[in-house]
Scaffold this motif. Sequence first.
Motif, short mmCIF file in Angstrom:
data_model
loop_
_atom_site.label_atom_id
_atom_site.label_comp_id
_atom_site.label_asym_id
_atom_site.label_seq_id
_atom_site.Cartn_x
_atom_site.Cartn_y
_atom_site.Cartn_z
N SER A 43 0.88 -1.67 0.10
CA SER A 43 0.00 0.17 0.27
C SER A 43 0.97 0.85 0.02
O SER A 43 -0.04 2.39 0.45
N LEU A 44 1.85 1.43 -0.22
CA LEU A 44 3.39 2.38 0.09
C LEU A 44 2.94 2.64 -1.04
O LEU A 44 2.97 1.45 -2.55
N PRO A 45 4.10 3.97 -0.98
CA PRO A 45 4.11 4.75 -3.04
C PRO A 45 5.35 3.74 -2.61
O PRO A 45 6.66 3.32 -2.32
N PHE A 46 5.79 3.39 -4.27
CA PHE A 46 6.95 2.61 -4.54
C PHE A 46 8.42 2.98 -4.14
O PHE A 46 9.38 2.37 -3.79
N GLU A 47 8.45 4.75 -4.04
CA GLU A 47 9.21 5.29 -3.41
C GLU A 47 10.00 4.21 -2.04
O GLU A 47 11.06 4.30 -0.98
N LYS A 48 8.94 4.12 -1.17
CA LYS A 48 8.80 3.61 0.38
C LYS A 48 9.30 2.46 0.20
O LYS A 48 9.11 1.79 1.21
N THR A 49 8.67 1.50 -1.12
CA THR A 49 9.60 0.00 -1.09
C THR A 49 10.76 -0.25 -1.09
O THR A 49 11.48 -1.42 -1.11
N ILE A 50 11.70 0.42 -0.46
CA ILE A 50 12.82 1.09 -1.72
C ILE A 50 14.05 1.38 -0.46
O ILE A 50 13.45 1.65 0.19
N SER A 51 14.84 -0.39 0.16
CA SER A 51 15.54 0.98 0.99
C SER A 51 16.93 1.59 0.55
O SER A 51 17.73 1.01 0.08
N TRP A 52 16.73 2.49 0.41
CA TRP A 52 17.51 4.18 0.09
C TRP A 52 18.63 4.02 0.75
O TRP A 52 18.65 3.86 2.22
N ASN A 53 20.18 4.12 0.40
CA ASN A 53 21.32 4.09 1.21
C ASN A 53 21.79 6.19 1.49
O ASN A 53 22.58 6.25 1.35
N ALA A 54 20.95 6.65 -0.18
CA ALA A 54 21.66 8.03 -0.36
C ALA A 54 20.29 8.82 -0.93
O ALA A 54 19.76 8.04 -1.87
N GLU A 55 20.33 10.26 -0.67
CA GLU A 55 19.26 10.46 -1.31
C GLU A 55 19.51 12.13 -2.35
O GLU A 55 20.49 12.76 -1.46
N TYR A 56 20.00 12.15 -3.57
CA TYR A 56 20.05 13.35 -4.49
C TYR A 56 19.29 13.84 -5.26
O TYR A 56 17.70 13.26 -5.33
N ASP A 57 18.59 15.04 -5.36
CA ASP A 57 18.50 15.37 -6.48
C ASP A 57 18.06 15.40 -7.61
O ASP A 57 17.92 14.93 -8.35
N VAL A 58 19.10 15.05 -8.14
CA VAL A 58 20.17 14.38 -9.51
C VAL A 58 21.28 13.62 -9.11
O VAL A 58 22.13 13.71 -8.44
N ILE A 59 21.12 12.45 -10.08
CA ILE A 59 22.05 11.72 -10.16
C ILE A 59 23.05 11.74 -11.77
O ILE A 59 21.82 11.66 -12.50
N VAL A 60 23.92 11.51 -11.97
CA VAL A 60 24.76 11.72 -12.98
C VAL A 60 25.80 10.47 -13.58
O VAL A 60 26.56 10.69 -12.40
N LEU A 61 25.57 9.51 -14.48
CA LEU A 61 26.27 8.97 -14.38
C LEU A 61 27.55 8.70 -15.55
O LEU A 61 27.34 8.62 -16.37
N GLY A 62 28.47 8.94 -14.54
CA GLY A 62 30.05 9.16 -15.28
C GLY A 62 30.64 10.25 -15.64
O GLY A 62 29.94 11.22 -15.88
N LEU A 63 31.82 10.28 -15.43
CA LEU A 63 32.62 12.01 -15.09
C LEU A 63 33.16 12.15 -16.11
O LEU A 63 34.36 11.99 -16.51
N GLY A 64 32.40 12.15 -17.28
CA GLY A 64 33.41 12.51 -18.23
C GLY A 64 32.58 14.78 -18.91
O GLY A 64 32.20 14.77 -17.85
N LEU A 65 33.60 14.97 -20.01
CA LEU A 65 32.31 16.07 -20.27
C LEU A 65 31.11 16.33 -20.23
O LEU A 65 30.01 17.27 -19.74
N ALA A 66 30.56 15.21 -20.68
CA ALA A 66 29.66 15.36 -20.79
C ALA A 66 28.46 15.01 -19.28
O ALA A 66 27.73 16.28 -19.31
N GLY A 67 29.38 14.19 -18.80
CA GLY A 67 28.53 13.86 -17.45
C GLY A 67 28.86 15.52 -16.73
O GLY A 67 27.86 16.06 -15.29
#
Length: 636
Positions: A43-67
Amino acid sequence: MKNHMSRRNFLKGAATGALGMATVGLVGCGTSAVSGSAAGTASLPFEKTISWNAEYDVIVLGLGLAGGAAAMAAADQGAKVLIMEKASKGEDGGNSKYAGQGVLYVKPENRDGAIKYFQTIRGMYNTPGDDILEAFTDMIITNQDWMIKHGANALHFADAIGEFTDIPGYDLMDCWSIDATIHDGKLFNFVRNYGLKSDSIDVWFEVPAQAFIQDPETGIVHGVRTSVNGQEYNIRALNGIVLCTGGFENNIQMIQDYHQLPYAYAKGGLYNTGDGIKMAMDIGADLWHMSNIAGPDLNAIDPTTKRALGYAMMGYHPLLSTAFTCGTASIIVGADGTRFVDEGTIPGHGFIHFHGMKLRMPVSLPAYCVFDSTAINKTIYKVWDNQDKVKDGTIITADTLDELAAKLGLPEGSLSSTVTQYNEFCAKGQDVVFHKKAEYLVPFSGKGPYYGFEVYPTYTNTQGGPRRSAKGEIMNVAGKPIPHLYSAGECGSIWGDIYQGAGNLAECISFGRISGANAAAAKTDNLRESAITGTPVNFNTAAEADHTTAANEFIGTGNGIGGDVTVKMTVNDGKITSIDVLEHSETENIGGAALNKLVEQALTAQGPKIDGVSGATVTSDAFKAALTEAMTKAGI
């Protein structure tokens, strides 16, 4: 200076994201399943069904020029941003730090002409759409100003860099770079250092993304799963994720599957293995132009890293090629011992002229560069000593062409026949088969020894990946955006056919800006409160190294391709008695190897007025700058 993140040392800390941003983002749909949910949470929102270990507004995957650009753009919108990078610190950067560092741009008054040029080099293909080309063009007009706004010394570098001069609009393509210099890693290092120093951006090194966490009912991508030291962690993105993991130059299976080549190798970074593409495929992303590549060029490769030893050794280019096969008694042959290419032409990022169109250069494998004794002392690669390569067996030698053919595994008599025909072309001053320029036609002398080494197809980068919209959204197979998921850079590049030089770096910044801003926009279709129930993880390294020194020891730092080059200089009685390289992230077999030679040169010269090391110019300059700083501190 803020700390940066690595899996070698990690602390528990407050890595929660800032919640509740002002702007409204994009909503789409998609489907997928996800594992790792908590029990008894129907009965919970999906976000509440996951055991989160950290939380950010935005996640960027990869540290190159694009990232880096995506993180900067998201931070500009007020987002708390996490960059997750699978490589260790100093090995990060993908292809960005190895690229030329020049960025494509057009003047505002040339916008429409530039769009027509991009439409032309798109060829007869449907991708990218006109809306994407228009969005890209609008961004490259303003990228330089955007970088200046963030503190970069972005200067005009060159006009009319269009490499296909037979295509109208080539002369509208201009270029800028940091400090108006190229091939020095400055652009990448500026963006990288911006992220490392920003209080709004955290960087985790050696933390590879493994899977997206997606709500199977709404299709929203809420986060990323990673594994650190065998332990899984779930990292939530409140507003969006930007996929900037590059292409798949270092994944032989994907090269075989999508490029129909048994093998090919990278010119740049060694960590582009297609991870992000596969992650996107797992949640239903559509793909585009997977067969397109910036390449191939034929090069020898480093036996350890499997990376090309240079950008090119065939064809003339004042910046990119050693031009070994121009004006020497040299040819390139394929599996049957015959020529298959004009050795005097460097392909335009892999493309050659073919009966009125541009076609990627076909290759016969295995392939070899063959030459005679008159060319053995010519530069093949700046990092090679040719005689050393003969001694270690990299360059094969034989007294006769027939003997060389046997050693290379080529058909009997094939090299003799090929060289005889080639010498006839040289005598006539006309290559009637491959049209090598007359000034490059030099006949074989007819006297041994003869030499040959294997050359391989090498890529600047792959271009294919997840299909992208003009807003930077990753599209699913139904043609709809996957909610909260965006991309930038070579992971699904916009270049669908012919590639315009300096365009990938321009694309990295352009779609980094577009996707970063859209990912940061507050969404209205998800839980807006924190979903973390425990203490967030924070993969922080210890504080930056604090090098202790004695009274006669002095520290200096310079900027190399991979980041800082730091040296410690010891002075006794006014004389430099030792120089130790404390830190560097240069390529081991090029810049890393050069540093030992530079130390010897500097000790002999008692300062930075040294020749440097050929093929490691940026590293040499960084070492000189570091030593100069140390000497300034010492007052000598």
